[in-house]
Design a protein around this motif. Structure first.
Motif, PDB file in Angstrom:
ATOM      1  N   ASN A 145       4.986   2.243  -2.012  1.00  0.00           N
ATOM      2  CA  ASN A 145       3.886   2.239  -1.035  1.00  0.00           C
ATOM      3  C   ASN A 145       4.278   3.025   0.217  1.00  0.00           C
ATOM      4  O   ASN A 145       3.473   3.752   0.786  1.00  0.00           O
TER       5      ASN A 145
ATOM      6  N   SER B 266       9.493  -4.221  -9.343  1.00  0.00           N
ATOM      7  CA  SER B 266       9.780  -5.334  -8.446  1.00  0.00           C
ATOM      8  C   SER B 266       9.029  -5.116  -7.153  1.00  0.00           C
ATOM      9  O   SER B 266       8.499  -4.046  -6.857  1.00  0.00           O
ATOM     10  N   LYS B 267       9.078  -6.124  -6.395  1.00  0.00           N
ATOM     11  CA  LYS B 267       8.376  -6.123  -5.135  1.00  0.00           C
ATOM     12  C   LYS B 267       8.976  -5.066  -4.213  1.00  0.00           C
ATOM     13  O   LYS B 267       8.273  -4.385  -3.497  1.00  0.00           O
ATOM     14  N   GLU B 268      10.233  -4.990  -4.213  1.00  0.00           N
ATOM     15  CA  GLU B 268      10.906  -4.009  -3.369  1.00  0.00           C
ATOM     16  C   GLU B 268      10.570  -2.601  -3.829  1.00  0.00           C
ATOM     17  O   GLU B 268      10.343  -1.700  -3.006  1.00  0.00           O
TER      18      GLU B 268
ATOM     19  N   LEU C 245       7.946  -1.714  -5.353  1.00  0.00           N
ATOM     20  CA  LEU C 245       6.542  -1.530  -5.028  1.00  0.00           C
ATOM     21  C   LEU C 245       6.373  -1.199  -3.558  1.00  0.00           C
ATOM     22  O   LEU C 245       5.598  -0.299  -3.181  1.00  0.00           O
ATOM     23  N   GLN C 246       7.089  -1.864  -2.697  1.00  0.00           N
ATOM     24  CA  GLN C 246       7.024  -1.608  -1.263  1.00  0.00           C
ATOM     25  C   GLN C 246       7.563  -0.201  -0.968  1.00  0.00           C
ATOM     26  O   GLN C 246       7.038   0.511  -0.130  1.00  0.00           O
TER      27      GLN C 246
END
Length: 187
Positions: A10, A2-4, A6-7
């Motif tokens: 990162n 998910s985007k979260e 992934l963030q």
């Protein structure tokens, strides 16, 4: 993912990179400090070695100058011992001259002078021998290195090439001739 997620990943990567950069930066700083410390140590050692070299060089120059002075002094006063040993001979000659001026019987005076001269001659030869100066023997075979044949004569008493008579005594200093003996040689 998910985007979260992934963030978050990162962020973790960025934190790791930052930590790695900080670690690399700390290592680089530590390495730079170590190199700088080693450089300072080498500079200090170089300065000590330069100082040591300058002192050794100065000592060498001083020793060289001292040896030159000592050599000059040794050469300048090389004959001092010989001269001191000749003083008693001069004293004996002075005594002979003083005794010659006295009012005594001429025959007695002649005998005393002759005896004094003989003793002085003996003393002089003794001092010369003490310093390595010897007379060339009159009875040795003719040697052109130490004898100078000034005349050749026929002789029944002496073999050909042998010395018949000595005109002038020769002298040697150790093994070197100082003056050749002037001799007459048999044919």
């Amino acid at each position: 993912m998910s985007k979260e997620e992934l963030q978050e990943e990162n962020l973790k990567n960025e934190e790791e990179i930052t930590e790695n950069e900080e670690t690399n930066s700390d290592e680089a700083i530590a390495e730079a400090e170590a190199v700088e410390n080693e450089f300072d140590l080498l500079q200090t050692e170089l300065a000590e070695l330069k100082d040591k070299y300058a002192r050794v060089h100065a000592d060498f120059d001083n020793i060289k100058k001292r040896l030159e002075r000592e050599k000059y002094t040794a050469v300048e006063y090389a004959n001092e011992k010989f001269a001191k040993d000749m003083i008693p001979v001069m004293d004996a000659l002075d005594g002979a001259m003083k005794s010659a001026s006295t009012d005594a019987d001429k025959a007695e005076l002649f005998d005393k002078l002759k005896e004094g001269i003989e003793l002085t001659h003996k003393q002089f030869l003794t001092q010369l021998e003490k310093h390595g100066v010897t007379m060339v023997a009159h009875d040795e075979p003719f040697d052109p290195n130490i004898h100078n044949a000034v005349q050749a004569v026929d002789s029944e008493d002496v073999e050909s090439g042998q010395i018949v008579q000595t005109f002038q005594t020769g002298y040697k200093y150790k093994d070197r001739p100082l003056r050749e003996a002037m001799v007459i040689v048999a044919n």
